[in-house]
Design a protein around this motif. Structure first.
Motif, PDB file in Angstrom:
ATOM      1  N   TRP A 111       0.744  -1.365  -0.094  1.00 45.03           N
ATOM      2  CA  TRP A 111      -0.113   0.094   0.002  1.00 45.03           C
ATOM      3  C   TRP A 111       0.897   1.395   0.088  1.00 45.03           C
ATOM      4  N   ASP A 165       1.776   5.068   0.490  1.00 44.37           N
ATOM      5  CA  ASP A 165       1.200   6.153   1.269  1.00 44.37           C
ATOM      6  C   ASP A 165       1.396   7.289   0.509  1.00 44.37           C
ATOM      7  N   PHE A 179       5.575   3.226   1.877  1.00 45.11           N
ATOM      8  CA  PHE A 179       4.625   2.407   1.646  1.00 45.11           C
ATOM      9  C   PHE A 179       4.589   1.256   2.754  1.00 45.11           C
ATOM     10  N   ILE A 224       2.343  -5.456   2.482  1.00 47.78           N
ATOM     11  CA  ILE A 224       1.023  -6.100   2.818  1.00 47.78           C
ATOM     12  C   ILE A 224       1.198  -7.690   2.308  1.00 47.78           C
TER      13      ILE A 224
END
Length: 146
Positions: free
Chosen positions: A88, A90, A119, A122
């Motif tokens: 993910w 940021d 990031f 994940i």
């Protein structure tokens, strides 16, 4: 008067709960807090030079930042669609401008410059980022998310 006593009792009870050591402490922003952040070595985009000294081993749920530095010796890109879909993002910072994308496939440097990507890792697995059209091991960085 009754309400004042009730208010004082509630305030006292809430302060006792806030001081309880059993209450979990996640920091100011949970996953984005400073205690959960690690800096990765930069990726250097330079004609004929290795882009990274060693593979990256990341931990799922940890916030990372890394810089991509292009020296302008050649127009160079960096691709890693599978990796970018396993994280993910940021923000991406380019010359003080913050970009918050929904996703990313690649980045390209037409001239000398620098960008920073923040990031959260994940999805566990094995990934890479590389200079497109190259096959050499020095033109890619191997990434493992545990």
């Amino acid at each position: 008067m009754k309400y004042l006593a009730l208010f004082a009792a509630l305030a006292l009870a809430s302060s006792a709960v806030a001081d309880d050591d059993d209450t979990p402490s996640f920091g100011a922003a949970g996953l984005l807090s400073g205690s959960n952040k690690e800096n990765l070595p930069p990726i250097i985009l330079s004609a004929g030079e290795p882009i990274s000294a060693e593979p990256w081993v990341l931990k799922s749920g940890t916030y990372y930042e890394f810089e991509i530095q292009g020296d302008g010796s050649q127009e160079l890109a960096l691709v890693g669609p599978e990796f970018f879909r396993a994280i993910w993002i940021d923000e991406i910072v380019v010359e003080g401008l913050e970009i918050r994308p929904l996703g990313l496939d690649s980045v390209e440097f037409d001239e000398a410059g620098e960008m920073e990507i923040g990031f959260i890792a994940i999805k566990p697995g094995a990934y890479y980022m590389k200079i497109p059209g190259t096959t050499g091991e020095t033109q890619r960085v191997e990434i493992t998310i545990q």
